[in-house]
Design a protein around this motif. Structure first.
Motif, PDB file in Angstrom:
ATOM      1  N   ALA A  89     -36.128  45.108  26.269  1.00 37.97           N
ATOM      2  CA  ALA A  89     -34.705  45.316  26.573  1.00 37.97           C
ATOM      3  C   ALA A  89     -33.882  44.090  26.200  1.00 37.97           C
ATOM      4  CB  ALA A  89     -34.536  45.631  28.054  1.00 37.97           C
ATOM      5  N   CYS A  90     -34.464  42.927  26.432  1.00 35.40           N
ATOM      6  CA  CYS A  90     -33.776  41.676  26.107  1.00 35.40           C
ATOM      7  C   CYS A  90     -33.569  41.556  24.600  1.00 35.40           C
ATOM      8  CB  CYS A  90     -34.594  40.499  26.633  1.00 35.40           C
ATOM      9  SG  CYS A  90     -33.867  38.890  26.279  1.00 35.40           S
ATOM     10  N   VAL A  91     -34.609  41.859  23.846  1.00 33.77           N
ATOM     11  CA  VAL A  91     -34.525  41.785  22.386  1.00 33.77           C
ATOM     12  C   VAL A  91     -33.495  42.782  21.861  1.00 33.77           C
ATOM     13  CG1 VAL A  91     -35.789  42.113  20.233  1.00 33.77           C
ATOM     14  CG2 VAL A  91     -36.888  40.956  22.154  1.00 33.77           C
ATOM     15  N   ASN A  92     -33.491  43.960  22.412  1.00 32.71           N
ATOM     16  CA  ASN A  92     -32.515  44.980  22.002  1.00 32.71           C
ATOM     17  C   ASN A  92     -31.083  44.529  22.275  1.00 32.71           C
ATOM     18  OD1 ASN A  92     -34.509  46.731  21.117  1.00 32.71           O
ATOM     19  ND2 ASN A  92     -34.677  47.773  23.099  1.00 32.71           N
ATOM     20  N   ASN A  93     -30.896  43.889  23.430  1.00 32.02           N
ATOM     21  CA  ASN A  93     -29.566  43.391  23.768  1.00 32.02           C
ATOM     22  C   ASN A  93     -29.109  42.301  22.795  1.00 32.02           C
ATOM     23  OD1 ASN A  93     -29.225  45.095  25.956  1.00 32.02           O
ATOM     24  ND2 ASN A  93     -30.067  43.631  27.431  1.00 32.02           N
ATOM     25  N   VAL A  94     -30.036  41.427  22.457  1.00 31.76           N
ATOM     26  CA  VAL A  94     -29.706  40.349  21.511  1.00 31.76           C
ATOM     27  C   VAL A  94     -29.252  40.943  20.177  1.00 31.76           C
ATOM     28  CG1 VAL A  94     -30.618  38.414  20.184  1.00 31.76           C
ATOM     29  CG2 VAL A  94     -31.239  38.671  22.585  1.00 31.76           C
ATOM     30  N   VAL A  95     -30.009  41.908  19.680  1.00 26.10           N
ATOM     31  CA  VAL A  95     -29.674  42.538  18.393  1.00 26.10           C
ATOM     32  C   VAL A  95     -28.314  43.237  18.476  1.00 26.10           C
ATOM     33  CG1 VAL A  95     -30.359  44.309  16.733  1.00 26.10           C
ATOM     34  CG2 VAL A  95     -32.089  42.817  17.740  1.00 26.10           C
ATOM     35  N   LEU A  96     -28.078  43.967  19.573  1.00 25.12           N
ATOM     36  CA  LEU A  96     -26.821  44.698  19.740  1.00 25.12           C
ATOM     37  C   LEU A  96     -25.628  43.756  19.804  1.00 25.12           C
ATOM     38  CD1 LEU A  96     -25.165  47.261  20.376  1.00 25.12           C
ATOM     39  CD2 LEU A  96     -25.747  46.917  22.796  1.00 25.12           C
ATOM     40  N   GLU A 145     -31.005  26.794  26.552  1.00 28.65           N
ATOM     41  CA  GLU A 145     -32.199  26.195  25.954  1.00 28.65           C
ATOM     42  C   GLU A 145     -33.473  26.524  26.713  1.00 28.65           C
ATOM     43  OE1 GLU A 145     -31.476  22.049  25.590  1.00 28.65           O
ATOM     44  OE2 GLU A 145     -29.888  22.278  24.074  1.00 28.65           O
ATOM     45  N   ASP A 146     -33.355  26.808  27.994  1.00 31.87           N
ATOM     46  CA  ASP A 146     -34.529  27.129  28.799  1.00 31.87           C
ATOM     47  C   ASP A 146     -35.004  28.546  28.451  1.00 31.87           C
ATOM     48  OD1 ASP A 146     -36.506  27.423  30.638  1.00 31.87           O
ATOM     49  OD2 ASP A 146     -35.270  26.945  32.397  1.00 31.87           O
ATOM     50  N   ASP A 147     -36.246  28.655  27.952  1.00 31.42           N
ATOM     51  CA  ASP A 147     -36.782  29.957  27.544  1.00 31.42           C
ATOM     52  C   ASP A 147     -36.823  30.950  28.695  1.00 31.42           C
ATOM     53  OD1 ASP A 147     -37.095  29.041  24.996  1.00 31.42           O
ATOM     54  OD2 ASP A 147     -39.199  28.484  25.230  1.00 31.42           O
ATOM     55  N   ALA A 148     -37.096  30.460  29.893  1.00 30.89           N
ATOM     56  CA  ALA A 148     -37.210  31.354  31.051  1.00 30.89           C
ATOM     57  C   ALA A 148     -35.862  31.958  31.439  1.00 30.89           C
ATOM     58  CB  ALA A 148     -37.792  30.595  32.239  1.00 30.89           C
ATOM     59  N   CYS A 182     -33.520  35.318  28.725  1.00 32.15           N
ATOM     60  CA  CYS A 182     -33.450  36.759  28.980  1.00 32.15           C
ATOM     61  C   CYS A 182     -32.526  37.085  30.139  1.00 32.15           C
ATOM     62  CB  CYS A 182     -34.853  37.312  29.238  1.00 32.15           C
ATOM     63  SG  CYS A 182     -35.718  37.705  27.699  1.00 32.15           S
ATOM     64  N   GLU A 183     -32.468  36.200  31.099  1.00 30.63           N
ATOM     65  CA  GLU A 183     -31.546  36.421  32.223  1.00 30.63           C
ATOM     66  C   GLU A 183     -30.110  36.509  31.720  1.00 30.63           C
ATOM     67  OE1 GLU A 183     -32.041  33.441  35.166  1.00 30.63           O
ATOM     68  OE2 GLU A 183     -34.153  33.903  35.555  1.00 30.63           O
ATOM     69  N   CYS A 184     -29.786  35.643  30.759  1.00 31.40           N
ATOM     70  CA  CYS A 184     -28.418  35.629  30.212  1.00 31.40           C
ATOM     71  C   CYS A 184     -28.136  36.886  29.392  1.00 31.40           C
ATOM     72  CB  CYS A 184     -28.229  34.378  29.359  1.00 31.40           C
ATOM     73  SG  CYS A 184     -26.545  34.177  28.749  1.00 31.40           S
ATOM     74  N   TRP A 185     -29.076  37.254  28.505  1.00 28.64           N
ATOM     75  CA  TRP A 185     -28.858  38.418  27.639  1.00 28.64           C
ATOM     76  C   TRP A 185     -28.906  39.740  28.404  1.00 28.64           C
ATOM     77  CZ3 TRP A 185     -26.718  37.431  23.234  1.00 28.64           C
ATOM     78  CH2 TRP A 185     -26.999  36.247  22.546  1.00 28.64           C
ATOM     79  N   ASN A 186     -29.594  39.757  29.521  1.00 25.56           N
ATOM     80  CA  ASN A 186     -29.685  40.980  30.339  1.00 25.56           C
ATOM     81  C   ASN A 186     -28.653  41.025  31.453  1.00 25.56           C
ATOM     82  OD1 ASN A 186     -31.856  42.006  28.877  1.00 25.56           O
ATOM     83  ND2 ASN A 186     -33.380  40.996  30.181  1.00 25.56           N
ATOM     84  N   ALA A 187     -27.781  40.022  31.519  1.00 25.94           N
ATOM     85  CA  ALA A 187     -26.810  39.937  32.614  1.00 25.94           C
ATOM     86  C   ALA A 187     -25.771  41.059  32.514  1.00 25.94           C
ATOM     87  CB  ALA A 187     -26.122  38.576  32.594  1.00 25.94           C
TER      88      ALA A 187
END
Length: 263
Positions: free
Chosen positions: A104-111, A230-233, A236-241
């Motif tokens: 879901a995170c990857v999809n959000n980034v692409v969108l 920069e924090d990898d953890a 996804c929290e940011c892109w899924n917000a």
């Protein structure tokens, strides 16, 4: 005495004959020896020449091989230096690769990145075109009164009466016809400019443009904030917000393409 002399001569002749063949034999043997020696020398010289040629060829081959090896080593060293000097440029789509493996995170980034590249960029281009058109038309409209002042001067030169002009006191002639056409054209300029710049101008919904501009800026700021994480953890929290999702959904109602095409 004669008989003794004959015997002595006979003995001498025998010895001479016996001596002659032996001398010839020795001479022949010596000649054969000399020939054999010369032939051996020739053979030995030939062998030595062959060896010398082989040595020369071997040296030349070794020299060529050494040169070729040196050339190859130089080429390899250059290639290695070039490889060391070349730095791998980071991929433009590294944002999607660096995020977590959440689908879901990857999809959000692409969108969101696609919206930023297409929707936001197109809106900014269309908005700039509309603003340029509005600026040009307003500048032209502001100049419509200049023609009124020019027309007043033409009428004054024709006697001061726009409905009854004369040219140097004459009420007929080509000069008067030209004067009347000029006055009529200048009188219509203001009306024509106002009609072209205001009446015939396509309708521009500036309220829609302003509202969409606010939404575009909010979405761009949200994407920029996520790309700066920069924090990898936390990526996804940011892109899924929820806030970036809402900003993305708000762009769906923003479409000023028709306005842009009309100007």
């Amino acid at each position: 005495e004669n008989s003794n002399l004959e015997q002595i001569n006979a003995v001498l002749n025998r010895e001479v004959r016996a001596a002659e063949p032996s001398g010839n034999k020795n001479n022949k043997k010596n000649g054969l020896r000399k020939k054999n020696r010369s032939q051996k020398k020739k053979k030995n010289n030939k062998k030595l020449n062959r060896k010398a040629r082989k040595n020369r060829n071997g040296k030349n081959k070794k020299g060529k091989n050494n040169r070729n090896k040196k050339k190859k080593e130089k080429k390899r060293s250059k290639k290695n230096k070039n490889k060391k000097g070349i730095r791998k440029s980071p991929r433009q789509d590294s944002t999607a690769a660096e995020v977590c493996n959440d689908a879901a995170c990857v999809n959000n980034v692409v969108l969101y990145m696609t919206q930023l590249k297409d929707k936001v960029k197109n809106f900014q281009t269309q908005k700039g075109r509309i603003e340029k058109f509005v600026k040009i038309t307003s500048n032209k409209l502001s100049k419509k009164d200049l023609f009124t002042d020019v027309n007043l001067k033409v009428v004054s030169a024709g006697g001061g009466n726009a409905t009854n002009l004369n040219c140097g006191g004459q009420t007929e002639g080509e000069g008067l016809d030209e004067l009347m056409k000029t006055s009529e054209g200048l009188a219509n300029c203001s009306e024509n400019i106002e009609a072209a710049c205001m009446t015939a101008k396509p309708e521009i919904n500036q309220t829609l443009i302003d509202e969409c501009n606010i939404k575009m800026e909010a979405f761009s700021a949200a994407v920029k904030a996520c790309t700066a994480v920069e924090d990898d953890a936390k990526k996804c929290e940011c892109w899924n917000a929820a806030d970036i999702k809402m900003a993305s959904d708000n762009l769906k109602t923003c479409d000023i393409s028709k306005i842009s095409k009309g100007v």
